[in-house]
Design an enzyme around this catalytic site. Structure first.
Site, PDB file in Angstrom:
ATOM      1  N   ASN A 208       0.856  -1.187   0.000  1.00 23.35           N
ATOM      2  CA  ASN A 208       0.000   0.000   0.000  1.00 23.35           C
ATOM      3  C   ASN A 208       0.892   1.237   0.000  1.00 23.35           C
ATOM      4  O   ASN A 208       2.112   1.126   0.040  1.00 23.35           O
ATOM      5  CB  ASN A 208      -0.941  -0.016   1.208  1.00 23.35           C
ATOM      6  CG  ASN A 208      -0.180  -0.131   2.507  1.00 23.35           C
ATOM      7  OD1 ASN A 208       0.574   0.755   2.883  1.00 23.35           O
ATOM      8  ND2 ASN A 208      -0.334  -1.258   3.198  1.00 23.35           N
ATOM      9  N   ASP A 274      -4.418  -6.543   5.154  1.00 20.65           N
ATOM     10  CA  ASP A 274      -5.413  -7.419   5.772  1.00 20.65           C
ATOM     11  C   ASP A 274      -5.323  -8.845   5.233  1.00 20.65           C
ATOM     12  O   ASP A 274      -5.753  -9.783   5.892  1.00 20.65           O
ATOM     13  CB  ASP A 274      -6.822  -6.860   5.524  1.00 20.65           C
ATOM     14  CG  ASP A 274      -7.039  -5.571   6.316  1.00 20.65           C
ATOM     15  OD1 ASP A 274      -6.498  -5.476   7.431  1.00 20.65           O
ATOM     16  OD2 ASP A 274      -7.718  -4.658   5.807  1.00 20.65           O
ATOM     17  N   ILE A 303      -2.939  -7.802  14.121  1.00 22.84           N
ATOM     18  CA  ILE A 303      -1.896  -7.686  15.163  1.00 22.84           C
ATOM     19  C   ILE A 303      -2.426  -6.893  16.346  1.00 22.84           C
ATOM     20  O   ILE A 303      -2.311  -7.288  17.505  1.00 22.84           O
ATOM     21  CB  ILE A 303      -0.617  -7.017  14.604  1.00 22.84           C
ATOM     22  CG1 ILE A 303      -0.144  -7.735  13.335  1.00 22.84           C
ATOM     23  CG2 ILE A 303       0.494  -7.004  15.655  1.00 22.84           C
ATOM     24  CD1 ILE A 303       1.006  -7.044  12.617  1.00 22.84           C
TER      25      ILE A 303
END
Ligand code: CTP
Length: 393
Positions: A208, A274, A303
Site C-alpha cells: 500500500n 489485511d 496484530i
C-alpha cells in the site's frame, strides 16, 4: 524544529568534509543558526566560499583573525548550544583528547563547555591504531558523544571501518541533545511503521502507499523525550534507536510479539495488509494464455486486536491507527471498540494535503472512554508530539 538553536560545526581535513555541506543544509532547513569553523587542511576538500554560502555566516579558520575584543575561540564556544566535529581526523581527535590547542578548531573544542559530538572518519588502519583508540576512550569518558565510523568501501581504496557515519545519524543525535526532555525517560515504547509487503511470487508483491513517515516521526519524538524506543518498520531507516526491519504482516507480528512482555506502550502506526497470498510461488510465475488470473488471498492476523486480547490489565498501553477514506469518526468509533485499544488515531486518507506519503497530517485522537481530540493540520513531527502528549497526559 531547531529554530533559535546555535550549532557550531567543526570540519577537519578528511575527504568526508564534502558531505558536511549537505549536513549544513539539513540544519538550515530546520531553521538552526549554523556557524562553521575548519582547519586549514579541511579547505583542501571544501571551499570557504561554499561553507559561507551554505551556513550564511562567516567561516572561521585562523585563530587570530580578531575584529572584536573577545578572543575568537571563546566567542565561538560561548555562542553555540552544541558543537559537532565532522569529519574528525585521527590527528584532530587525538589533539583534542590531549588538550592540545594549536588551531582555532582545537582551541574552541578545548574551551567548549556544552555537548560535543565527534564523528570520526579515517582509514581503517588509523581507526584501529591503539593510540587513536585510547584517545577515543578518553574523549568518551570525558562525556563527548562519539559517532563511530561505519564499515565499507573507503575513499583511500581500502575496505573496513572508517567511513563517516550517516548524516541522518549526526542530525538525529544533535536534535536529541538539543530537544531532549526526559518526559518519557524510563518508558519502553514500541512503534510500528510503513506498509507491509505481501509477496505473490519471487518478484511480485502487493502493498500500500504508506510511507511510514507518521510512525517514524512518533518514534523520533519518543526518542527525543528520552524513551527506550524500538521501531518495527518495513521502511529502510538508520536511527540512533533500535530498528527492526520487517517485510510482511506475519514478520511484523512476530517482531511485535517478541517485545510484548517487556514494553510499556505499543503504537501500531503501520498499514498492515489485511490479506496475504495463500500460496507464495518461490519462483517467477509465468504468463499463461488466459486473459485472467486468480490469486487467492487469506486473512492476515489482526496484530492490534491480538495484542489487546493478550494483555491482562492495562499494560502495555496500546494505541491503534485508523486510516479511512469515508465516515472517519463513525468508523473510528467502531474500530476502537472492535480492536479494544486505549487510543485510536484516526486520519482521513481521501485528503491530498495530509496522510499517506505527505509530510503533514491532521488527526482525531479517540480514547476508550469515547472522548475525541482534534489535532489540526501540522507537520508529522508536530502531530507526533501531540499524540505522545495526549496518551501520556
Ligand atoms: N492492524 C493490524 N493488523 C492488521 C490490520 C490492521 O494490527 N491485520 C492495525 C493497524 O496497524 C492500525 C489498526 O489496526 O493500527 C487499524 O488499521 P486499519 O487498516 O485502519 O483497519 P483494519 O482493521 O485493517 O480495517 P479496515 O481495513 O476494514 O478499515
Amino acid at each position: 524544529m531547531l529554530k533559535g538553536k546555535n550549532i557550531l560545526i567543526g570540519i577537519t581535513g578528511g575527504i568526508a568534509a564534502y558531505k558536511i555541506c549537505e549536513l549544513i543544509r539539513i540544519f538550515k532547513r530546520q531553521e538552526a543558526n549554523v556557524r562553521v569553523i575548519c582547519t586549514e587542511n579541511a579547505l583542501n576538500f571544501v571551499t570557504k566560499l561554499t561553507l559561507q554560502n551554505l551556513s550564511q555566516n562567516d567561516v572561521g579558520v585562523g585563530e587570530f583573525e580578531l575584529d572584536e575584543f573577545k578572543p575568537e575561540h571563546i566567542s565561538y564556544a560561548d555562542e553555540a548550544d552544541i558543537m559537532i566535529i565532522a569529519p574528525a581526523t585521527a590527528n584532530t581527535l587525538s589533539k583534542i583528547a590531549n588538550g592540545i590547542c594549536d588551531n582555532l578548531l582545537t582551541s574552541v573544542a578545548c574551551a567548549f563547555r556544552k555537548q560535543i559530538i565527534i564523528a570520526p572518519a579515517m582509514n581503517s588502519g588509523m581507526w584501529d591504531n591503539p593510540f587513536v583508540q585510547e584517545n577515543i576512550r578518553k574523549l568518551k569518558n570525558a562525556g563527548n558523544e562519539i559517532l563511530e565510523p561505519e564499515s565499507g568501501f573507503l575513499a583511500c581504496g581500502y575496505e573496513g571501518k572508517g567511513r563517516l557515519c550517516s548524516l541522518d545519524k549526526i542530525f538525529d543525535i544533535t536534535k536529541q541533545y538539543l530537544l531532549l526532555s526526559r518526559k518519557l525517560y524510563g518508558k519502553k515504547i514500541l512503534i510500528t511503521a510503513g506498509g507491509t509487503i505481501e509477496e505473490i511470487d519471487s518478484v511480485r508483491y502487493i502493498s500500500n502507499y504508506s510511507s511510514g513517515k507518521m510512525g517514524i516521526s512518533i518514534a523520533d519524538e519518543a526518542y527525543y523525550q528520552g524513551a527506550d524506543v524500538t521501531l518495527v518498520t518495513t521502511v529502510d531507516v538508520q536511527k540512533p534507536y533500535n530498528v527492526v526491519k520487517v517485510k510482511s504482516a506475519i514478520d511484523m507480528k512476530n517482531a511485535v510479539d517478541k517485545e510484548f512482555g517487556t514494553t510499556d506502550c505499543i503504537i501500531m502506526a503501520a498499514a498492515v495488509a489485511d490479506y496475504r497470498a495463500k500460496n507464495i510461488a518461490g519462483y517467477k510465475m509465468k504468463k499463461t494464455d488466459d486473459d485472467e488470473i486468480t490469486v487467492s488471498f487469506i486473512k492476515n492476523p489482526d496484530i492490534l486486536k491480538g495484542l489487546c486480547e493478550r494483555r491482562s490489565g492495562e499494560t502495555p498501553l496500546i494505541v491503534g491507527f485508523c486510516a479511512e477514506s469515508e465516515d472517519l469518526i463513525k468508523n473510528a468509533k467502531e474500530k476502537i471498540v472492535k480492536k479494544g485499544c486505549d487510543f485510536l488515531v484516526a486520519n482521513d486518507i481521501s485528503r491530498k494535503d495530509i496522510g499517506f506519503s505527505n509530510d503533514y497530517n491532521e488527526v482525531i485522537i479517540l480514547d476508550k472512554n469515547g472522548r475525541e481530540f482534534h489535532v489540526k493540520r501540522a507537520s508529522k513531527a508536530v502531530i507526533a508530539k501531540k499524540i505522545l502528549e495526549k496518551i501520556y497526559e
